[in-house]
Motif scaffolding. Structure first.
Motif, PDB file in Angstrom:
ATOM      1  N   MET A   6       4.361  44.410   3.138  1.00 33.10           N
ATOM      2  CA  MET A   6       5.992  45.361   2.845  1.00 33.10           C
ATOM      3  C   MET A   6       7.032  44.730   3.917  1.00 33.10           C
ATOM      4  SD  MET A   6       6.664  47.959   1.215  1.00 33.10           S
ATOM      5  CE  MET A   6       7.813  49.089   1.048  1.00 33.10           C
ATOM      6  N   TYR A   9       8.653  40.993   3.952  1.00 29.46           N
ATOM      7  CA  TYR A   9       9.744  40.656   3.039  1.00 29.46           C
ATOM      8  C   TYR A   9      10.925  41.786   2.919  1.00 29.46           C
ATOM      9  CZ  TYR A   9       5.752  38.011   0.195  1.00 29.46           C
ATOM     10  OH  TYR A   9       5.233  37.057  -0.582  1.00 29.46           O
ATOM     11  N   SER A  10      10.925  42.543   3.087  1.00 24.46           N
ATOM     12  CA  SER A  10      11.755  43.262   3.252  1.00 24.46           C
ATOM     13  C   SER A  10      13.149  42.649   3.741  1.00 24.46           C
ATOM     14  CB  SER A  10      11.546  45.055   3.461  1.00 24.46           C
ATOM     15  OG  SER A  10      11.188  45.261   4.502  1.00 24.46           O
ATOM     16  N   LEU A  14      16.337  41.622   3.009  1.00 28.18           N
ATOM     17  CA  LEU A  14      18.181  42.514   3.269  1.00 28.18           C
ATOM     18  C   LEU A  14      19.189  41.224   3.855  1.00 28.18           C
ATOM     19  CD1 LEU A  14      15.978  45.747   4.367  1.00 28.18           C
ATOM     20  CD2 LEU A  14      17.522  45.270   2.436  1.00 28.18           C
ATOM     21  N   LEU A  40      20.243  46.660  -3.139  1.00 20.86           N
ATOM     22  CA  LEU A  40      19.401  46.736  -1.984  1.00 20.86           C
ATOM     23  C   LEU A  40      17.966  47.299  -2.518  1.00 20.86           C
ATOM     24  CD1 LEU A  40      21.881  49.298   0.151  1.00 20.86           C
ATOM     25  CD2 LEU A  40      20.447  46.710   0.969  1.00 20.86           C
ATOM     26  N   ALA A  43      15.516  44.796  -3.892  1.00 24.68           N
ATOM     27  CA  ALA A  43      14.736  44.186  -2.628  1.00 24.68           C
ATOM     28  C   ALA A  43      13.772  44.829  -2.077  1.00 24.68           C
ATOM     29  CB  ALA A  43      16.362  43.747  -1.069  1.00 24.68           C
ATOM     30  N   TRP A  44      14.445  45.871  -1.789  1.00 26.79           N
ATOM     31  CA  TRP A  44      12.799  46.978  -1.573  1.00 26.79           C
ATOM     32  C   TRP A  44      11.907  47.235  -2.524  1.00 26.79           C
ATOM     33  CZ3 TRP A  44      11.464  48.386   2.416  1.00 26.79           C
ATOM     34  CH2 TRP A  44      12.636  48.571   3.701  1.00 26.79           C
ATOM     35  N   SER A  47      10.308  43.346  -2.857  1.00 25.92           N
ATOM     36  CA  SER A  47       9.028  43.494  -1.692  1.00 25.92           C
ATOM     37  C   SER A  47       7.872  43.969  -1.606  1.00 25.92           C
ATOM     38  CB  SER A  47       9.841  43.991  -0.068  1.00 25.92           C
ATOM     39  OG  SER A  47      11.585  43.457   0.482  1.00 25.92           O
TER      40      SER A  47
END
Length: 132
Positions: A6, A9-10, A14, A40, A43-44, A47
């Motif tokens: 994770m 991925y973040s 980002l 944002l 994206a999180w 992830s």
């Protein structure tokens, strides 16, 4: 392993959000920036979702041996070799190719718009004063 992936991925998504925000700032400087928080969050969230299979693929194995240890492995998680290869290729595409493509598109769009003939004039439509 879930948290590790994770974080990866973040860290990949980002910069894509930063690129999208820069693109919006350059192409529409007076526009609203209200969509950045949504990007944002996306994206999180993405992830989290893409790292979720790690919770089911990895398990711990304990070994007694001369020095006892515990290790996190995927052994036995895939029934065939092609499944593991497919999962690894999917992870590679999502972790590297997808962010790279998105950032390349964003920044090339910025470069093309800044270097277009309209923006090179400097006065944006005003006629220059003729010199005698």
């Amino acid at each position: 392993m879930f948290l590790k992936l994770m974080a990866m991925y973040s860290a990949a998504f980002l910069p894509v959000v930063i690129g999208l925000d820069r693109q919006a700032a350059v192409l529409n400087p007076l526009g609203s920036r209200s969509g950045v928080r949504k990007l944002l969050g996306a994206a999180w969230g993405l992830s989290f979702l893409l790292a979720l299979p790690q919770l089911f693929l990895f398990h711990t194995v304990h070994r007694a041996g001369p020095v006892p240890f515990t290790q996190c492995v995927t052994k036995g998680s895939f029934k065939a070799r092609w499944q593991e290869t497919t999962y690894n290729l999917f992870t590679f595409r999502c972790l590297f190719l997808l962010p790279l493509t998105a950032m390349a598109i964003c920044y090339s769009h910025i470069v093309l718009s800044v270097s277009s003939p309209q923006t090179r004039k400097g006065s944006h439509g005003e006629t220059p004063i003729p010199r005698p």
